[in-house]
Design a protein around this motif. Structure first.
Motif, PDB file in Angstrom:
ATOM      1  N   LYS A  88      79.522  15.457  76.149  1.00 48.75           N
ATOM      2  CA  LYS A  88      79.422  15.025  77.555  1.00 48.75           C
ATOM      3  C   LYS A  88      78.925  16.181  78.423  1.00 48.75           C
ATOM      4  O   LYS A  88      78.081  15.985  79.308  1.00 48.75           O
ATOM      5  CB  LYS A  88      80.787  14.529  78.039  1.00 48.75           C
ATOM      6  CG  LYS A  88      80.787  13.919  79.438  1.00 48.75           C
ATOM      7  CD  LYS A  88      80.051  12.598  79.478  1.00 48.75           C
ATOM      8  CE  LYS A  88      79.826  12.143  80.914  1.00 48.75           C
ATOM      9  NZ  LYS A  88      79.040  10.907  80.977  1.00 48.75           N
ATOM     10  N   ARG A 109      71.401  16.802  82.790  1.00 51.84           N
ATOM     11  CA  ARG A 109      71.284  16.121  84.075  1.00 51.84           C
ATOM     12  C   ARG A 109      71.087  17.154  85.192  1.00 51.84           C
ATOM     13  O   ARG A 109      70.218  17.005  86.047  1.00 51.84           O
ATOM     14  CB  ARG A 109      72.569  15.325  84.321  1.00 51.84           C
ATOM     15  CG  ARG A 109      72.395  14.167  85.257  1.00 51.84           C
ATOM     16  CD  ARG A 109      73.737  13.549  85.597  1.00 51.84           C
ATOM     17  NE  ARG A 109      74.325  12.740  84.542  1.00 51.84           N
ATOM     18  CZ  ARG A 109      75.484  12.089  84.684  1.00 51.84           C
ATOM     19  NH1 ARG A 109      76.156  12.165  85.836  1.00 51.84           N
ATOM     20  NH2 ARG A 109      75.972  11.377  83.700  1.00 51.84           N
ATOM     21  N   GLN A 140      75.275  17.741  93.616  1.00 54.28           N
ATOM     22  CA  GLN A 140      75.211  17.114  92.293  1.00 54.28           C
ATOM     23  C   GLN A 140      75.956  17.958  91.259  1.00 54.28           C
ATOM     24  O   GLN A 140      76.592  17.432  90.350  1.00 54.28           O
ATOM     25  CB  GLN A 140      73.758  16.905  91.850  1.00 54.28           C
ATOM     26  CG  GLN A 140      73.016  15.846  92.659  1.00 54.28           C
ATOM     27  CD  GLN A 140      73.644  14.468  92.570  1.00 54.28           C
ATOM     28  OE1 GLN A 140      74.308  14.127  91.596  1.00 54.28           O
ATOM     29  NE2 GLN A 140      73.453  13.656  93.601  1.00 54.28           N
ATOM     30  N   GLN A 161      79.546  17.199  91.496  1.00 51.38           N
ATOM     31  CA  GLN A 161      79.855  15.926  90.820  1.00 51.38           C
ATOM     32  C   GLN A 161      79.857  16.111  89.303  1.00 51.38           C
ATOM     33  O   GLN A 161      80.728  15.587  88.607  1.00 51.38           O
ATOM     34  CB  GLN A 161      78.845  14.850  91.222  1.00 51.38           C
ATOM     35  CG  GLN A 161      79.016  14.392  92.671  1.00 51.38           C
ATOM     36  CD  GLN A 161      78.042  13.289  93.047  1.00 51.38           C
ATOM     37  OE1 GLN A 161      77.580  12.526  92.193  1.00 51.38           O
ATOM     38  NE2 GLN A 161      77.722  13.190  94.329  1.00 51.38           N
ATOM     39  N   ILE A 200      83.008  15.532  86.688  1.00 49.53           N
ATOM     40  CA  ILE A 200      82.973  14.652  85.511  1.00 49.53           C
ATOM     41  C   ILE A 200      83.377  15.433  84.255  1.00 49.53           C
ATOM     42  O   ILE A 200      84.198  14.983  83.450  1.00 49.53           O
ATOM     43  CB  ILE A 200      81.570  14.035  85.336  1.00 49.53           C
ATOM     44  CG1 ILE A 200      81.216  13.159  86.543  1.00 49.53           C
ATOM     45  CG2 ILE A 200      81.491  13.210  84.053  1.00 49.53           C
ATOM     46  CD1 ILE A 200      79.741  12.844  86.656  1.00 49.53           C
ATOM     47  N   ARG A 206      78.494  -3.307  84.302  1.00 49.30           N
ATOM     48  CA  ARG A 206      77.438  -2.315  84.484  1.00 49.30           C
ATOM     49  C   ARG A 206      76.569  -2.565  85.709  1.00 49.30           C
ATOM     50  O   ARG A 206      75.887  -1.668  86.183  1.00 49.30           O
ATOM     51  CB  ARG A 206      76.560  -2.241  83.229  1.00 49.30           C
ATOM     52  CG  ARG A 206      77.247  -1.515  82.077  1.00 49.30           C
ATOM     53  CD  ARG A 206      76.270  -1.044  81.031  1.00 49.30           C
ATOM     54  NE  ARG A 206      75.751  -2.166  80.249  1.00 49.30           N
ATOM     55  CZ  ARG A 206      74.465  -2.333  79.982  1.00 49.30           C
ATOM     56  NH1 ARG A 206      73.568  -1.499  80.427  1.00 49.30           N
ATOM     57  NH2 ARG A 206      74.078  -3.359  79.242  1.00 49.30           N
ATOM     58  N   ILE A 262      73.414   6.677  90.169  1.00 48.24           N
ATOM     59  CA  ILE A 262      72.107   7.077  89.634  1.00 48.24           C
ATOM     60  C   ILE A 262      71.620   5.949  88.729  1.00 48.24           C
ATOM     61  O   ILE A 262      72.387   5.394  87.956  1.00 48.24           O
ATOM     62  CB  ILE A 262      72.250   8.374  88.811  1.00 48.24           C
ATOM     63  CG1 ILE A 262      72.587   9.540  89.732  1.00 48.24           C
ATOM     64  CG2 ILE A 262      70.983   8.669  88.016  1.00 48.24           C
ATOM     65  CD1 ILE A 262      72.944  10.810  88.986  1.00 48.24           C
ATOM     66  N   ILE A 272      73.265   8.622  96.740  1.00 51.47           N
ATOM     67  CA  ILE A 272      73.244   8.372  95.294  1.00 51.47           C
ATOM     68  C   ILE A 272      74.268   9.293  94.660  1.00 51.47           C
ATOM     69  O   ILE A 272      74.298  10.488  94.963  1.00 51.47           O
ATOM     70  CB  ILE A 272      71.858   8.664  94.696  1.00 51.47           C
ATOM     71  CG1 ILE A 272      70.780   7.845  95.399  1.00 51.47           C
ATOM     72  CG2 ILE A 272      71.845   8.391  93.200  1.00 51.47           C
ATOM     73  CD1 ILE A 272      69.360   8.197  94.966  1.00 51.47           C
ATOM     74  N   VAL A 273      75.106   8.745  93.803  1.00 50.48           N
ATOM     75  CA  VAL A 273      76.111   9.587  93.130  1.00 50.48           C
ATOM     76  C   VAL A 273      76.069   9.347  91.624  1.00 50.48           C
ATOM     77  O   VAL A 273      75.514   8.343  91.156  1.00 50.48           O
ATOM     78  CB  VAL A 273      77.544   9.300  93.653  1.00 50.48           C
ATOM     79  CG1 VAL A 273      77.642   9.579  95.151  1.00 50.48           C
ATOM     80  CG2 VAL A 273      77.966   7.879  93.347  1.00 50.48           C
ATOM     81  N   ALA A 274      76.663  10.264  90.869  1.00 44.13           N
ATOM     82  CA  ALA A 274      76.769  10.100  89.427  1.00 44.13           C
ATOM     83  C   ALA A 274      77.498   8.792  89.129  1.00 44.13           C
ATOM     84  O   ALA A 274      78.470   8.457  89.810  1.00 44.13           O
ATOM     85  CB  ALA A 274      77.514  11.273  88.816  1.00 44.13           C
ATOM     86  N   SER A 275      77.037   8.063  88.119  1.00 44.04           N
ATOM     87  CA  SER A 275      77.630   6.746  87.860  1.00 44.04           C
ATOM     88  C   SER A 275      79.118   6.862  87.529  1.00 44.04           C
ATOM     89  O   SER A 275      79.907   5.990  87.881  1.00 44.04           O
ATOM     90  CB  SER A 275      76.879   6.031  86.747  1.00 44.04           C
ATOM     91  OG  SER A 275      76.792   6.856  85.617  1.00 44.04           O
ATOM     92  N   GLU A 276      79.488   7.967  86.871  1.00 45.49           N
ATOM     93  CA  GLU A 276      80.894   8.153  86.504  1.00 45.49           C
ATOM     94  C   GLU A 276      81.789   8.245  87.741  1.00 45.49           C
ATOM     95  O   GLU A 276      82.995   8.020  87.655  1.00 45.49           O
ATOM     96  CB  GLU A 276      81.071   9.435  85.684  1.00 45.49           C
ATOM     97  CG  GLU A 276      80.376   9.446  84.324  1.00 45.49           C
ATOM     98  CD  GLU A 276      78.965  10.022  84.383  1.00 45.49           C
ATOM     99  OE1 GLU A 276      78.337   9.944  85.469  1.00 45.49           O
ATOM    100  OE2 GLU A 276      78.495  10.531  83.363  1.00 45.49           O
ATOM    101  N   LEU A 277      81.197   8.634  88.869  1.00 43.44           N
ATOM    102  CA  LEU A 277      82.015   8.908  90.058  1.00 43.44           C
ATOM    103  C   LEU A 277      81.775   7.895  91.178  1.00 43.44           C
ATOM    104  O   LEU A 277      82.158   8.134  92.318  1.00 43.44           O
ATOM    105  CB  LEU A 277      81.709  10.316  90.587  1.00 43.44           C
ATOM    106  CG  LEU A 277      81.999  11.482  89.623  1.00 43.44           C
ATOM    107  CD1 LEU A 277      81.650  12.803  90.287  1.00 43.44           C
ATOM    108  CD2 LEU A 277      83.461  11.485  89.195  1.00 43.44           C
ATOM    109  N   GLU A 324      85.065   6.823  92.795  1.00 48.05           N
ATOM    110  CA  GLU A 324      85.751   7.971  93.378  1.00 48.05           C
ATOM    111  C   GLU A 324      85.058   8.423  94.672  1.00 48.05           C
ATOM    112  O   GLU A 324      85.713   8.664  95.695  1.00 48.05           O
ATOM    113  CB  GLU A 324      85.770   9.118  92.353  1.00 48.05           C
ATOM    114  CG  GLU A 324      86.554  10.320  92.828  1.00 48.05           C
ATOM    115  CD  GLU A 324      86.708  11.385  91.730  1.00 48.05           C
ATOM    116  OE1 GLU A 324      87.199  11.036  90.642  1.00 48.05           O
ATOM    117  OE2 GLU A 324      86.343  12.544  91.978  1.00 48.05           O
ATOM    118  N   GLU A 325      83.728   8.509  94.638  1.00 48.08           N
ATOM    119  CA  GLU A 325      82.985   8.954  95.820  1.00 48.08           C
ATOM    120  C   GLU A 325      83.049   7.901  96.932  1.00 48.08           C
ATOM    121  O   GLU A 325      83.143   8.239  98.110  1.00 48.08           O
ATOM    122  CB  GLU A 325      81.526   9.245  95.445  1.00 48.08           C
ATOM    123  CG  GLU A 325      81.359  10.489  94.586  1.00 48.08           C
ATOM    124  CD  GLU A 325      81.660  11.784  95.347  1.00 48.08           C
ATOM    125  OE1 GLU A 325      81.296  11.888  96.531  1.00 48.08           O
ATOM    126  OE2 GLU A 325      82.282  12.692  94.757  1.00 48.08           O
TER     127      GLU A 325
END
Lengths: 257, 258
Positions: free
Chosen positions: A202, A209, A225, A228, A232, B60, B124, B180-185, B188-189
């Motif tokens: 990961k 990324r 970014q 973030q 993660i 998704r 994203i 735009i944020v990381a998909s994992e977050l 949370e965001e």
């Protein structure tokens, strides 16, 4: 399932062999599609923690099969329909991808190697930006990656003069990461991939990324970014394992989760 | 217990979350589902424990569009009698802030639903599109109107005519989304932003939304008059007294939402 490539997954490693050895693994539309599909499969396969792309026979990949090119071909559309989607699929993949360059990587074959994260080369390998010899420009993301790898001046030289780069020169100029002697090829390629497949997968993806963001974003946006990304990574089991192993003075065992 | 068939709702720390819950159909919207979404929003809008509403989807994708099977055999008369879009008009009457957390496909009716939100946060890789043109129709739940007001006529026509997919980056550039944020977050965001709004004076948020919406529709002069009335109105609130007193006393305000 595939005809122009070979694809298997073993011990967390996806092996993708371009498999048209009698044509020096030249690209035809079907091979573009199959590489794309295989990379997609590896991306979504939870078993896979490293991908290796190599060539069957004596070449890595000689680029577009010129037998398929005729006067009616819309070169731009071929890129939009076949090469672009394949290269994008590789770029979207957050697992480490190794080009094990066993022989010549010419034209779009060179581009394919450039799109990977690592290029390890055999003594028989060579790189050739052959496009200029048929009056074309490097494509499939070639110059995008090349200028980042070797800088503007060298990218220009390789593309305009179109001279062959030997395996040793490739390592010296930063095109390739590692040169492997012929007799140790299989063994060392496997070891290189095996090592990658045991790292925190990961975090590797998040590093890939972040590096993309580093060339796309302003510094302030990049830092956001990055925050973030670290958030993660901080939530992964591998991060916890790393900390525990450090405290307990033992080697960490990363699961990729 | 879930009272709804196609959505799920929850309430935590003054934030109500509505989740589209047909992940296997990529949250494609049917009429009952839209009715449930807007119904839930109206309830939360009246619920004094709720300060911010978050809209998102399970799985998704946010929503891949309207349920085509449901409308295939409709005709103009049946559509006029059904008057399904009346439900969509109710979104515009929600007074509290609506945050949309979108991801994956945001297509057709899903895009129109996203455009009913006040702020949009996207993962994203989120893709937006109005593919209706490819089915020989066009958006019917505000797509041509809301998109044009957001991005202008030129881009709106291009996107609506071609049906092309619009990347999150492009959507951000044209002001369709906020971030735009990381998909994992994503959640949370989104919740962080919702938390920020929860701590703002509620009446200010409401009247700001009301005034900004008028700016979209009113001529400037009328909008200015309207804004003024809302500005005056806030001086009837306890939070205005508290906010200004705290400012003068150099302390943090403690807002009551009144």
């Amino acid at each position: 399932m595939f005809e122009t490539i070979r694809y298997d997954v073993k011990n967390g490693i996806a092996w993708l062999y371009l498999n048209r050895p009698d044509k020096l693994n030249a690209f035809i539309a079907q091979m573009n599609r199959e590489v794309k599909d295989a990379i997609k499969a590896a991306t979504f396969d939870e078993q896979v923690r490293c991908i290796v792309i190599s060539g069957e026979g004596r070449a890595f990949c000689s680029g577009q099969d010129l037998a398929e090119v005729d006067e009616k071909m819309d070169h731009g559309q071929v890129l939009r329909d076949y090469y672009g989607p394949m290269i994008k699929q590789i770029r979207q993949c957050e697992k480490p991808i190794v080009a094990a360059v066993n022989g010549v990587a010419a034209g779009a074959g060179f581009s394919l190697a450039l799109a990977c994260d690592f290029r390890i080369v055999s003594e028989r390998a060579s790189f050739l930006n052959a496009f200029i010899h048929v009056g074309l420009i490097p494509d499939s993301g070639n110059l995008y990656y090349l200028t980042k790898l070797v800088g503007h001046a060298k990218a220009l030289e390789l593309s305009i003069l179109g001279e062959k780069v030997s395996a040793t020169d490739a390592v010296a100029s930063g095109l390739a990461n590692k040169l492997i002697p012929l007799d140790l090829w299989d063994e060392e390629v496997s070891a290189f991939a095996a090592n990658l497949s045991t790292l925190p997968t990961k975090a590797i993806g998040l590093i890939k990324r972040s590096l993309k963001f580093a060339t796309e974003l302003t510094f302030e946006d990049y830092l956001e970014q990055e925050a973030q990304g670290q958030r993660i990574a901080g939530l992964t089991i591998d991060h916890r394992e790393g900390i525990h192993a450090f405290m307990e003075k033992r080697k960490p065992v990363f699961s990729g989760q | 217990m879930n009272r709804f068939e196609f959505i799920e709702t929850s309430l935590k720390r003054n934030i109500a979350v509505i989740e589209l819950n047909r992940p296997r159909q990529l949250n494609s919207l049917n009429r009952k589902m839209v009715n449930e979404i807007v119904g839930a929003m109206e309830e939360f809008d009246r619920d004094e424990n709720v300060r911010v509403i978050v809209l998102t989807g399970k799985g998704r994708s946010f929503s891949a569009g309207a349920d085509i099977d449901e409308m295939m055999d409709d005709n103009p008369v049946s559509l006029e009698q059904l008057n399904q879009f009346a439900d969509w008009d109710r979104f515009a009457l929600i007074k509290k802030p609506i945050l949309g957390a979108v991801k994956g496909f945001v297509f057709g009716g899903g895009f129109e639903l996203a455009l009913c939100c006040d702020l949009l946060i996207a993962s994203i890789g989120t893709e937006f599109s109005f593919p209706e043109v490819g089915l020989g129709v066009m958006p019917g739940a505000g797509g041509t109107q809301r998109l044009t007001k957001l991005v202008g006529r030129t881009k709106a026509l291009e996107w609506l005519w071609t049906g092309e997919r619009i990347s999150a980056e492009t959507a951000l550039k044209h002001g369709v989304i906020n971030k735009i944020v990381a998909s994992e977050l994503l959640m949370e965001e989104t919740m962080k932003l919702a938390d920020r709004l929860v701590n703002q004076p509620l009446l200010s948020l409401r009247l700001i939304k009301d005034s900004v919406n008028k700016a979209v529709d009113y001529p400037l002069y009328e909008g200015m008059q309207y804004e003024r009335k809302n500005f005056y109105l806030l001086f009837a609130s306890q939070d205005q007294k508290e906010g200004m007193t705290a400012f003068v006393e150099k302390r943090k305000p403690n807002y009551q939402g009144k």
